[in-house]
Design an enzyme around this catalytic site. Structure first.
Site, PDB file in Angstrom:
ATOM      1  CB  SER A 109      -0.906  -0.011   1.231  1.00 13.90           C
ATOM      2  OG  SER A 109      -1.790  -1.104   1.194  1.00 13.90           O
ATOM      3  CE  LYS A 183      -5.231  -1.654   1.281  1.00 15.19           C
ATOM      4  NZ  LYS A 183      -3.985  -2.422   1.381  1.00 15.19           N
ATOM      5  CE  LYS A 251       1.873   2.222   4.594  1.00 16.59           C
ATOM      6  NZ  LYS A 251       1.469   1.241   3.558  1.00 16.59           N
TER       7      LYS A 251
END
Length: 306
Positions: A109, A183, A251
């Site tokens: 990701s 994502k 994140k």
């Protein structure tokens, strides 16, 4: 190289490389080995590769050496900085060793801008790059039921389908970076679901309900979701083992809510995602960044004095 793009992928000829063998990466790589493919791995800590070696994987001593001997290279790393170092900028990087016609697939990701940079650098070498982050957690990785969110060249993504099919279901979203953008949107949605599920469980317990009965009562109604199926029982059972670390959720959400220069006029205001990021950040601040994201319920419990 035995099967550079567009030569068809086959278990007997296609040589695969894998970098990043944590909880998710190891499970995904194992499925390729089970599918009959030759697999070479690189690990900064070689002892972590022992399980895959016991299944038949070979060990390379650098990303470039791995790439030089493989047709297809997968990466499943922790942070965009890891991807940049391993794939793009290091003298021993994947792209430094990948031969023309080779393909690198990044399952990390990561940031859409970095995905575009990797794609451009790969094309300069006559290679190809696909950004293909996944959703489905450790159970999806183990069972080959991941949602694979891909960006890049449509023909290359289709060519990779024999490998993707072993790991889950691939959806082609568009040009380089689109998989990563998908994502981020996925994580925004998952984060909001985890907040709601955590609060629902805490409220139900405070109201004197049997939380297991509550979960069974609502799971087939409008409150039901894949997040509830994957994590509801784990939250109740205090099973916070990670499929993905909470610090990675912070994140991922940050890539959606933190305004950066590269976004230009594409800044999106996401107050719910901002709140989710703060709550997951509280987990990290509490020392729980290496727990699974279902551990968010501990933050809601602490706020409520438990």
């Amino acid at each position: 190289m035995n099967t550079p793009y567009p030569k068809p992928i086959t278990p007997g000829e296609t040589r695969i490389g894998w970098i990043g063998i944590g909880v998710m990466g190891s499970a995904m790589a194992s499925r390729l080995l089970a599918g009959g493919y030759s697999l070479t791995v690189y690990a900064r800590n070689p002892s972590k590769s022992l399980h895959l070696q016991s299944l038949g994987a070979h060990l390379a001593d650098s990303p470039s050496a791995l790439a030089e001997s493989c047709d297809v290279v997968f990466t499943m790393l922790g942070h965009p900085s890891d991807v940049r170092q391993i794939v793009l900028e290091n003298p021993n990087s994947v792209l430094a060793g990948l031969n023309p016609g080779g393909v690198v697939i990044d399952h990390t990701s990561s940031h859409p801008v970095l995905a575009k940079q990797i794609f451009a650098a790969a094309r300069e070498k006559g290679c190809w790059a696909v950004d293909a982050p996944v959703s489905g957690g450790d159970m999806g990785a183990r069972d080959g039921k991941l949602a694979i969110l891909s960006g890049g060249d449509a023909g290359v993504v289709k060519w990779l389908s024999p490998l993707f099919d072993l790991m889950g279901r691939v959806t082609y979203l568009g040009a380089a970076g689109c998989g990563q953008s998908c994502k981020i949107a996925n994580q925004i949605t998952v984060g909001a679901n985890l907040v709601g599920l955590s609060e629902g469980l805490v409220f139900a317990e405070k109201a004197g309900l049997d939380v297991k009965q509550w979960l069974q009562a609502v799971r087939t109604g409008a409150a039901g979701s894949m997040v509830m199926e994957l994590f509801g029982g784990r939250m109740i059972g205090r099973d916070f083992r990670p499929g993905g670390f909470t610090e990675y959720m912070v994140k991922d959400l940050g890539m959606g809510v933190d305004v950066v220069e590269e976004q230009g006029d594409n800044v999106v205001v996401l107050p719910g995602a901002g709140l989710s990021k703060q709550l997951f950040s509280a987990m990290v601040a509490n020392g729980d960044g290496k727990l699974g994201s279902q551990g968010l319920i501990t933050v809601i419990e602490r706020i409520n004095g438990k």
